[in-house]
Design an enzyme around this catalytic site. Structure first.
Site, PDB file in Angstrom:
ATOM      1  N   ARG A 104       0.437  -1.402   0.283  1.00 44.49           N
ATOM      2  CA  ARG A 104      -0.610   0.054   0.034  1.00 44.49           C
ATOM      3  C   ARG A 104       1.130   1.163   0.551  1.00 44.49           C
ATOM      4  O   ARG A 104       2.397   1.245   1.120  1.00 44.49           O
ATOM      5  CB  ARG A 104      -0.535   0.414   1.314  1.00 44.49           C
ATOM      6  CG  ARG A 104      -2.248   0.756   0.885  1.00 44.49           C
ATOM      7  CD  ARG A 104      -2.972   0.701   2.673  1.00 44.49           C
ATOM      8  NE  ARG A 104      -2.367   0.256   4.066  1.00 44.49           N
ATOM      9  CZ  ARG A 104      -3.152   0.960   4.849  1.00 44.49           C
ATOM     10  NH1 ARG A 104      -4.714   0.932   4.625  1.00 44.49           N
ATOM     11  NH2 ARG A 104      -2.503   1.233   5.592  1.00 44.49           N
ATOM     12  N   THR A 108      -0.850   7.752  -0.601  1.00 42.98           N
ATOM     13  CA  THR A 108      -1.880   7.473  -1.253  1.00 42.98           C
ATOM     14  C   THR A 108      -3.003   6.621  -0.977  1.00 42.98           C
ATOM     15  O   THR A 108      -4.528   6.374  -1.641  1.00 42.98           O
ATOM     16  CB  THR A 108      -1.367   7.065  -3.092  1.00 42.98           C
ATOM     17  OG1 THR A 108      -1.389   6.351  -3.446  1.00 42.98           O
ATOM     18  CG2 THR A 108      -1.234   8.340  -3.605  1.00 42.98           C
ATOM     19  N   ASP A 200       0.806  -2.972  11.918  1.00 42.21           N
ATOM     20  CA  ASP A 200       1.270  -2.614  10.570  1.00 42.21           C
ATOM     21  C   ASP A 200       1.489  -4.740  10.914  1.00 42.21           C
ATOM     22  O   ASP A 200       2.185  -5.124  11.997  1.00 42.21           O
ATOM     23  CB  ASP A 200       2.718  -2.718  10.173  1.00 42.21           C
ATOM     24  CG  ASP A 200       2.992  -2.752   8.835  1.00 42.21           C
ATOM     25  OD1 ASP A 200       2.891  -4.364   8.932  1.00 42.21           O
ATOM     26  OD2 ASP A 200       2.558  -1.678   8.206  1.00 42.21           O
ATOM     27  N   ASP A 203       4.719  -6.805   9.485  1.00 43.70           N
ATOM     28  CA  ASP A 203       5.802  -5.965  10.542  1.00 43.70           C
ATOM     29  C   ASP A 203       6.242  -6.241  11.687  1.00 43.70           C
ATOM     30  O   ASP A 203       7.210  -7.083  11.777  1.00 43.70           O
ATOM     31  CB  ASP A 203       5.830  -4.407  10.941  1.00 43.70           C
ATOM     32  CG  ASP A 203       6.402  -3.660   9.850  1.00 43.70           C
ATOM     33  OD1 ASP A 203       7.190  -4.105   8.716  1.00 43.70           O
ATOM     34  OD2 ASP A 203       6.178  -2.729   9.818  1.00 43.70           O
TER      35      ASP A 203
HETATM   36  C1  PRP Z   1      -0.698  -4.279   4.640  1.00 42.15           C
HETATM   37  C2  PRP Z   1      -1.973  -5.939   5.301  1.00 42.15           C
HETATM   38  C3  PRP Z   1      -2.912  -5.290   3.975  1.00 42.15           C
HETATM   39  C4  PRP Z   1      -3.070  -3.631   2.911  1.00 42.15           C
HETATM   40  C5  PRP Z   1      -4.283  -3.629   3.788  1.00 42.15           C
HETATM   41  O1  PRP Z   1       0.164  -4.625   3.790  1.00 42.15           O
HETATM   42  O2  PRP Z   1      -1.352  -6.785   4.735  1.00 42.15           O
HETATM   43  O3  PRP Z   1      -2.590  -6.456   2.153  1.00 42.15           O
HETATM   44  O4  PRP Z   1      -2.355  -3.176   4.374  1.00 42.15           O
HETATM   45  O5  PRP Z   1      -4.572  -2.154   3.675  1.00 42.15           O
HETATM   46  P1  PRP Z   1      -5.772  -1.500   2.184  1.00 42.15           P
HETATM   47  O6  PRP Z   1      -6.987  -2.586   3.003  1.00 42.15           O
HETATM   48  O7  PRP Z   1      -6.042  -0.687   3.013  1.00 42.15           O
HETATM   49  O8  PRP Z   1      -5.510  -2.109   1.020  1.00 42.15           O
HETATM   50  P2  PRP Z   1       1.317  -3.562   3.498  1.00 42.15           P
HETATM   51  O9  PRP Z   1       1.091  -2.294   2.355  1.00 42.15           O
HETATM   52  O10 PRP Z   1       1.505  -2.825   4.579  1.00 42.15           O
HETATM   53  O11 PRP Z   1       2.193  -4.492   2.839  1.00 42.15           O
HETATM   54  P3  PRP Z   1       3.216  -5.448   3.886  1.00 42.15           P
HETATM   55  O12 PRP Z   1       2.415  -6.247   4.258  1.00 42.15           O
HETATM   56  O13 PRP Z   1       3.996  -5.925   2.607  1.00 42.15           O
HETATM   57  O14 PRP Z   1       3.518  -5.108   5.209  1.00 42.15           O
HETATM   58  N1  URA Z   2      -2.076  -2.985   7.213  1.00 46.97           N
HETATM   59  C1  URA Z   2      -1.609  -3.300   8.347  1.00 46.97           C
HETATM   60  O1  URA Z   2      -0.716  -4.247   8.374  1.00 46.97           O
HETATM   61  N2  URA Z   2      -1.791  -2.846   9.724  1.00 46.97           N
HETATM   62  C2  URA Z   2      -3.021  -2.177   9.556  1.00 46.97           C
HETATM   63  O2  URA Z   2      -4.028  -1.501  10.242  1.00 46.97           O
HETATM   64  C3  URA Z   2      -3.575  -1.412   8.465  1.00 46.97           C
HETATM   65  C4  URA Z   2      -3.416  -1.959   7.226  1.00 46.97           C
END
Ligand code: PRP
Ligand code: URA
Length: 209
Positions: A104, A108, A200, A203
């Protein structure tokens, strides 16, 4: 909420509470994600078709059942969805696995795709999309579209925590997609994080940041 199954089993509620706790370390966090995912998969596969078979026990023949009809495809969204994969495969070991790489954009909040490898015969499979967090819903909607573009006709999302905003957005984009979730939280904050949430997920699963 239509097409949303909130799995409220006591074991799920207990484990989600441990998962939220900021003191939970990476090893426990990863194990909890996997365990909760297995229980979501148990619910999400309730509708799989069965066929009657006989089985020979050491003593005699017994009536039994075998899964027939559609096969299962499991698609974790990288990175955090991978933390749910083991638990789902423990329930459905013969499932084929695909991957969708997506993150994400922090400014944005739009999903950015960077990898795609989906199982074959998508049209013949029940696709279980895995992502622990359904926040704005942008990533999930994008991932469902990628599966449909590849031919999938039946997609369900397994998430551990969902925001009402994400559920609404996914329903708007893909009303046919069932959502299996362990908890529906209150709202998103101004940075698109789920409140109260768990932080997160990527993480915390992989020990980064
Ligand atoms: C997180 C999560 C989803 C997304 C959710 O991923 O695992 O994929 O955010 O957010 P949304 O519903 O607003 O799209 P992230 O972008 O943090 O990537 P990562 O899993 O690589 O840490
Ligand atoms: N992605 C995450 O990992 N945590 C949140 O709360 C939202 C998006």
């Amino acid at each position: 909420m239509r097409n949303v199954v909130e799995v409220s089993h006591p074991l799920v509620r207990h484990k989600v509470t441990l998962l939220r706790d900021a003191r939970t370390d990476t090893r426990d966090f990863r194990a909890l994600c996997s365990e909760i995912a297995g229980m979501l998969a148990y619910e999400a596969t309730r509708g799989l078709e069965l066929e009657r078979v006989d089985v020979t026990t050491p003593l005699e023949t017994a009536p039994g059942w075998t899964i027939s009809g559609k096969k299962v495809g499991v698609v974790p969204i990288l990175r955090a969805g991978v933390g749910m994969l083991d638990g789902v495969l423990a329930m459905v070991p013969v499932a084929r696995v695909g991957f969708l790489g997506m993150y994400r954009d922090e400014d944005t909040l739009q999903p950015v795709s960077y990898y795609q490898k989906l199982p074959g015969e998508l049209a013949e499979r029940e696709i279980l999309l895995l992502d622990p967090m359904l926040a704005t819903g942008g990533s999930a909607a994008h991932a469902v579209q990628a599966c449909k573009d590849g031919g999938a006709r039946s997609v369900a999302l397994l998430s551990i925590i969902a925001a009402p905003e994400g559920i609404a957005a996914l329903h708007d984009a893909h009303p046919d997609v069932a959502i299996y979730v362990a908890a529906v939280d209150r709202q998103l904050n101004e940075r698109g994080y789920i409140l109260p949430g768990l932080g997160d997920a990527g993480d915390r699963i992989w020990g980064t940041r």
